[in-house]
Design a protein around this motif. Structure first.
Motif, PDB file in Angstrom:
ATOM      1  N   LEU A  27     -11.070   1.118  -6.920  1.00 30.55           N
ATOM      2  CA  LEU A  27     -10.164   2.170  -6.450  1.00 30.55           C
ATOM      3  C   LEU A  27     -10.059   2.158  -4.932  1.00 30.55           C
ATOM      4  O   LEU A  27      -8.999   2.444  -4.374  1.00 30.55           O
ATOM      5  CB  LEU A  27     -10.638   3.539  -6.956  1.00 30.55           C
ATOM      6  N   ASP A  28     -11.142   1.807  -4.257  1.00 23.35           N
ATOM      7  CA  ASP A  28     -11.124   1.722  -2.788  1.00 23.35           C
ATOM      8  C   ASP A  28     -10.136   0.664  -2.302  1.00 23.35           C
ATOM      9  O   ASP A  28      -9.524   0.823  -1.244  1.00 23.35           O
ATOM     10  CB  ASP A  28     -12.518   1.380  -2.257  1.00 23.35           C
ATOM     11  N   VAL A  29     -10.014  -0.432  -3.051  1.00 26.72           N
ATOM     12  CA  VAL A  29      -9.165  -1.544  -2.598  1.00 26.72           C
ATOM     13  C   VAL A  29      -7.814  -1.584  -3.320  1.00 26.72           C
ATOM     14  O   VAL A  29      -7.060  -2.543  -3.148  1.00 26.72           O
ATOM     15  CB  VAL A  29      -9.889  -2.897  -2.775  1.00 26.72           C
ATOM     16  N   CYS A  30      -7.517  -0.579  -4.101  1.00 30.61           N
ATOM     17  CA  CYS A  30      -6.221  -0.558  -4.791  1.00 30.61           C
ATOM     18  C   CYS A  30      -5.094  -0.613  -3.762  1.00 30.61           C
ATOM     19  O   CYS A  30      -5.045   0.206  -2.838  1.00 30.61           O
ATOM     20  CB  CYS A  30      -6.091   0.710  -5.634  1.00 30.61           C
ATOM     21  N   ALA A  58     -15.390   2.271  -8.806  1.00 32.97           N
ATOM     22  CA  ALA A  58     -15.192   2.982  -7.539  1.00 32.97           C
ATOM     23  C   ALA A  58     -14.741   2.028  -6.443  1.00 32.97           C
ATOM     24  O   ALA A  58     -13.841   2.341  -5.649  1.00 32.97           O
ATOM     25  CB  ALA A  58     -16.482   3.687  -7.126  1.00 32.97           C
ATOM     26  N   THR A  59     -15.340   0.843  -6.406  1.00 33.53           N
ATOM     27  CA  THR A  59     -14.942  -0.164  -5.425  1.00 33.53           C
ATOM     28  C   THR A  59     -13.504  -0.611  -5.654  1.00 33.53           C
ATOM     29  O   THR A  59     -12.732  -0.785  -4.695  1.00 33.53           O
ATOM     30  CB  THR A  59     -15.888  -1.382  -5.497  1.00 33.53           C
ATOM     31  N   ARG A  84      -0.439   3.371  -3.580  1.00 34.31           N
ATOM     32  CA  ARG A  84      -0.727   4.772  -3.311  1.00 34.31           C
ATOM     33  C   ARG A  84      -0.568   5.566  -4.607  1.00 34.31           C
ATOM     34  O   ARG A  84       0.500   5.596  -5.200  1.00 34.31           O
ATOM     35  CB  ARG A  84       0.234   5.296  -2.231  1.00 34.31           C
ATOM     36  N   TRP A 134      -5.229  -5.445  -9.929  1.00 35.18           N
ATOM     37  CA  TRP A 134      -4.287  -4.328  -9.872  1.00 35.18           C
ATOM     38  C   TRP A 134      -2.850  -4.807 -10.115  1.00 35.18           C
ATOM     39  O   TRP A 134      -2.354  -5.680  -9.411  1.00 35.18           O
ATOM     40  CB  TRP A 134      -4.365  -3.621  -8.532  1.00 35.18           C
ATOM     41  N   LEU A 179     -18.001   9.381  -8.352  1.00 37.79           N
ATOM     42  CA  LEU A 179     -16.567   9.329  -8.630  1.00 37.79           C
ATOM     43  C   LEU A 179     -15.965  10.728  -8.715  1.00 37.79           C
ATOM     44  O   LEU A 179     -14.834  10.955  -8.268  1.00 37.79           O
ATOM     45  CB  LEU A 179     -16.315   8.571  -9.939  1.00 37.79           C
ATOM     46  N   ARG A 204     -14.631  12.406  -5.709  1.00 40.05           N
ATOM     47  CA  ARG A 204     -13.352  11.868  -5.222  1.00 40.05           C
ATOM     48  C   ARG A 204     -12.190  12.298  -6.125  1.00 40.05           C
ATOM     49  O   ARG A 204     -11.096  11.744  -6.036  1.00 40.05           O
ATOM     50  CB  ARG A 204     -13.438  10.347  -5.172  1.00 40.05           C
ATOM     51  N   ARG A 260       0.830  -1.202   0.000  1.00 34.79           N
ATOM     52  CA  ARG A 260       0.000   0.000   0.000  1.00 34.79           C
ATOM     53  C   ARG A 260       0.866   1.255   0.000  1.00 34.79           C
ATOM     54  O   ARG A 260       0.476   2.279  -0.553  1.00 34.79           O
ATOM     55  CB  ARG A 260      -0.929  -0.005   1.214  1.00 34.79           C
TER      56      ARG A 260
END
Length: 218
Positions: free
Chosen positions: A124-127, A121-122, A130, A84, A157, A160, A14
């Motif tokens: 991107l939340d769990v990518c 969107a989900t 950084r 990813w 989106l 954000r 992360r």
């Protein structure tokens, strides 16, 4: 000890910075026949390995981007084909291209751009990386016709600071005002744009130009 090691690995991943996180969201609804689906997959495979795209990645502050590839159709039909993955150079890009060429088709249902945006969107939340910027890259040949309101999904989106770009693919079953639909209801955010592929043969070329613009941030 195993749990602690796993947490440390996740924290390390992360913390790894990339310049841009790109969700590639490809339409595989019923209007995309098998031939066009194959051409679309091959177009993405060629685009991520194209020298112009790799030069754009090399020119970013971190010399790296993260991408995820999704196929979508109806409101509840989204599949993560390539999770990813960081691209730093040709070797990384070739691995992504291989996965794109090996996977089977995901769906053949209706068209829900809204569902694709909600799923993006989900993601991107769990990518696990950084990122400084985030882009959702939507390709399709039809207007939103299933499920949620596409503008609501888009606006969620945009709050954000995510940029949504589009590439529309014209074909025998495409709506005549497809580009206008994308411009008015789908894309948004800093520097957002819509590109057009007049047919499947020009898709890969248009996609390369699109990805270079997205990575360069202009």
């Amino acid at each position: 000890v195993v749990i602690l090691l796993g947490l440390l690995i996740c924290a390390s991943a992360r913390a790894q910075p990339v310049s841009v996180a790109i969700v590639m969201a490809a339409d595989v609804s019923g209007s995309i026949d098998f031939h066009r689906w194959k051409l679309q997959r091959e177009g993405y495979a060629q685009a991520v390995t194209h020298p112009a795209f790799l030069r754009a990645v090399e020119a970013t502050p971190t010399r790296s981007v993260a991408i995820a590839f999704v196929e979508w159709s109806g409101i509840a039909e989204q599949r993560l084909v390539v999770d990813w993955t960081v691209i730093r150079g040709r070797e990384d890009a070739e691995r992504v291209a291989d996965r794109l060429r090996q996977n089977d088709r995901s769906f053949t249902g209706s068209t829900s751009i809204a569902g694709a945006l909600i799923f993006a969107a989900t993601l991107l939340d769990v990518c696990p990386f950084r990122f400084s910027r985030a882009v959702v890259d939507v390709s399709g040949d039809g207007v939103n016709a299933d499920g949620s309101n596409v503008e609501t999904a888009r606006d969620a989106l945009l709050t954000r600071d995510v940029t949504i770009n589009g590439i529309v693919i014209f074909g025998p079953m495409s709506e005549p005002h497809l580009r206008e639909h994308y411009e008015e209801h789908v894309v948004g955010g800093p520097g957002a744009f819509v590109m057009v592929a007049d047919d499947e043969q020009t898709f890969a070329y248009a996609l390369v130009r699109k990805l270079v613009r997205e990575v360069a941030g202009r």
